[in-house]
Design a protein around this motif. Sequence first.
Motif, PDB file in Angstrom:
ATOM      1  N   ALA A 166      30.478 -10.068  26.099  1.00  0.00           N
ATOM      2  CA  ALA A 166      29.106 -10.940  26.560  1.00  0.00           C
ATOM      3  C   ALA A 166      29.358 -12.328  25.975  1.00  0.00           C
ATOM      4  O   ALA A 166      30.420 -12.745  25.036  1.00  0.00           O
ATOM      5  CB  ALA A 166      28.232 -10.230  25.386  1.00  0.00           C
ATOM      6  N   GLN A 167      28.739 -13.247  26.483  1.00  0.00           N
ATOM      7  CA  GLN A 167      28.750 -14.641  26.121  1.00  0.00           C
ATOM      8  C   GLN A 167      27.573 -14.993  25.352  1.00  0.00           C
ATOM      9  O   GLN A 167      26.336 -14.780  25.665  1.00  0.00           O
ATOM     10  CB  GLN A 167      28.953 -15.607  27.214  1.00  0.00           C
ATOM     11  N   GLY A 168      27.785 -15.779  24.288  1.00  0.00           N
ATOM     12  CA  GLY A 168      26.676 -16.263  23.417  1.00  0.00           C
ATOM     13  C   GLY A 168      26.111 -17.471  23.948  1.00  0.00           C
ATOM     14  O   GLY A 168      26.845 -18.357  24.778  1.00  0.00           O
ATOM     15  N   GLU A 169      25.020 -17.837  23.550  1.00  0.00           N
ATOM     16  CA  GLU A 169      24.518 -19.308  23.899  1.00  0.00           C
ATOM     17  C   GLU A 169      25.501 -20.300  23.901  1.00  0.00           C
ATOM     18  O   GLU A 169      25.397 -21.325  24.659  1.00  0.00           O
ATOM     19  CB  GLU A 169      23.067 -19.391  22.906  1.00  0.00           C
ATOM     20  N   ASP A 170      26.260 -20.371  22.652  1.00  0.00           N
ATOM     21  CA  ASP A 170      26.942 -21.678  22.327  1.00  0.00           C
ATOM     22  C   ASP A 170      28.283 -21.560  23.527  1.00  0.00           C
ATOM     23  O   ASP A 170      29.234 -22.376  23.131  1.00  0.00           O
ATOM     24  CB  ASP A 170      27.411 -21.235  21.055  1.00  0.00           C
ATOM     25  N   GLY A 171      28.513 -20.611  24.178  1.00  0.00           N
ATOM     26  CA  GLY A 171      29.742 -20.316  25.029  1.00  0.00           C
ATOM     27  C   GLY A 171      30.736 -19.553  24.401  1.00  0.00           C
ATOM     28  O   GLY A 171      31.749 -19.325  25.170  1.00  0.00           O
ATOM     29  N   SER A 172      30.588 -18.887  23.340  1.00  0.00           N
ATOM     30  CA  SER A 172      31.407 -18.202  22.636  1.00  0.00           C
ATOM     31  C   SER A 172      31.726 -16.761  23.211  1.00  0.00           C
ATOM     32  O   SER A 172      30.538 -16.337  23.894  1.00  0.00           O
ATOM     33  CB  SER A 172      31.069 -17.903  21.236  1.00  0.00           C
ATOM     34  N   TYR A 173      32.594 -16.066  23.128  1.00  0.00           N
ATOM     35  CA  TYR A 173      32.892 -14.749  23.752  1.00  0.00           C
ATOM     36  C   TYR A 173      33.165 -13.776  22.977  1.00  0.00           C
ATOM     37  O   TYR A 173      33.692 -13.797  21.899  1.00  0.00           O
ATOM     38  CB  TYR A 173      34.176 -14.711  24.746  1.00  0.00           C
ATOM     39  N   TYR A 174      32.385 -12.680  23.051  1.00  0.00           N
ATOM     40  CA  TYR A 174      32.443 -11.293  22.207  1.00  0.00           C
ATOM     41  C   TYR A 174      33.057 -10.180  23.066  1.00  0.00           C
ATOM     42  O   TYR A 174      32.457  -9.760  23.997  1.00  0.00           O
ATOM     43  CB  TYR A 174      31.070 -10.895  21.523  1.00  0.00           C
ATOM     44  N   PHE A 175      34.162  -9.638  22.676  1.00  0.00           N
ATOM     45  CA  PHE A 175      34.971  -8.687  23.286  1.00  0.00           C
ATOM     46  C   PHE A 175      34.852  -7.312  22.473  1.00  0.00           C
ATOM     47  O   PHE A 175      35.014  -7.290  21.296  1.00  0.00           O
ATOM     48  CB  PHE A 175      36.542  -8.899  23.359  1.00  0.00           C
ATOM     49  N   THR A 176      34.721  -6.178  23.169  1.00  0.00           N
ATOM     50  CA  THR A 176      34.676  -4.945  22.596  1.00  0.00           C
ATOM     51  C   THR A 176      35.559  -4.124  23.696  1.00  0.00           C
ATOM     52  O   THR A 176      35.254  -3.977  24.791  1.00  0.00           O
ATOM     53  CB  THR A 176      33.587  -4.159  22.417  1.00  0.00           C
ATOM     54  N   GLN A 177      36.647  -3.558  23.150  1.00  0.00           N
ATOM     55  CA  GLN A 177      37.239  -2.667  23.865  1.00  0.00           C
ATOM     56  C   GLN A 177      37.348  -1.438  23.403  1.00  0.00           C
ATOM     57  O   GLN A 177      37.696  -1.275  21.846  1.00  0.00           O
ATOM     58  CB  GLN A 177      39.010  -3.112  23.997  1.00  0.00           C
ATOM     59  N   VAL A 178      37.012  -0.419  23.998  1.00  0.00           N
ATOM     60  CA  VAL A 178      36.621   1.205  23.313  1.00  0.00           C
ATOM     61  C   VAL A 178      37.976   1.915  24.137  1.00  0.00           C
ATOM     62  O   VAL A 178      38.024   1.666  25.407  1.00  0.00           O
ATOM     63  CB  VAL A 178      35.573   1.586  23.639  1.00  0.00           C
ATOM     64  N   PHE A 179      38.567   2.605  23.450  1.00  0.00           N
ATOM     65  CA  PHE A 179      39.619   3.613  23.790  1.00  0.00           C
ATOM     66  C   PHE A 179      39.016   5.146  23.642  1.00  0.00           C
ATOM     67  O   PHE A 179      38.582   5.483  22.505  1.00  0.00           O
ATOM     68  CB  PHE A 179      40.947   3.434  23.130  1.00  0.00           C
ATOM     69  N   ILE A 180      39.422   6.040  24.463  1.00  0.00           N
ATOM     70  CA  ILE A 180      39.046   7.343  24.039  1.00  0.00           C
ATOM     71  C   ILE A 180      40.254   8.264  24.880  1.00  0.00           C
ATOM     72  O   ILE A 180      40.671   7.879  25.502  1.00  0.00           O
ATOM     73  CB  ILE A 180      37.657   7.907  24.670  1.00  0.00           C
ATOM     74  N   SER A 181      40.123   9.577  24.139  1.00  0.00           N
ATOM     75  CA  SER A 181      40.934  10.758  24.703  1.00  0.00           C
ATOM     76  C   SER A 181      39.853  11.984  24.832  1.00  0.00           C
ATOM     77  O   SER A 181      38.842  11.678  23.790  1.00  0.00           O
ATOM     78  CB  SER A 181      42.200  10.948  23.963  1.00  0.00           C
ATOM     79  N   LYS A 182      39.902  12.608  25.779  1.00  0.00           N
ATOM     80  CA  LYS A 182      38.973  13.758  25.530  1.00  0.00           C
ATOM     81  C   LYS A 182      39.857  15.200  25.462  1.00  0.00           C
ATOM     82  O   LYS A 182      40.883  15.122  25.553  1.00  0.00           O
ATOM     83  CB  LYS A 182      38.375  13.840  26.966  1.00  0.00           C
TER      84      LYS A 182
END
Length: 182
Positions: A166-182
């Motif tokens: 997601a990109q903030g109003e100020d141009g910053s980036y927020y990253f979330t990476q999720v890993f799973i095993s089933k």
Amino acid sequence: MLILSVSASAQLSAGNRQALSVDHNGKISSVRPRAEARGTIVQTSLTVPDDIQRIERAVFDLMNAERSAKGLIGLKWSDDVARAARQHSSNMATEKFFSHRGKDGKMVDDRADLFGIRWASIGENIAFMKGFSEPAKKAIKTWMDSPPHRRNLLGQQWTESAIGVAQGEDGSYYFTQVFISK
């Protein structure tokens, strides 16, 4: 202005029903019992601009390239995991915070459960940055340079992953990476 902050990684296992948070030095910073899923499964859809989707896929492809270079199997993209990751990144950008724990107190396992994601083990890397021309490359490089994040990226237990940006109003980036095993 160049800003980069990378939080500690998080890994959990459904088997021991505990969530572990690891600090930037690779030491366990907290252990908590895993909450049971309860309530209604979230059915939400965020509109993701094409340029953000390109960054998400670039991070995913770079992660799999790192795995391949180490002789590891690439992970499968999961649209369900992407929805949960995107929601967390969007919340961080909108509410202007940076943490594995949402403002609602939920962690990655709680969010996955709310999105109806079945998992045996789950992990998360997050990153925040501003001012980089190639944010996907910078996120992967920074995670690879951090032992706990690198362990998540190269973890042999994972089978699926996805990235939400997601990109903030100020141009910053927020990253979330999720890993799973089933």
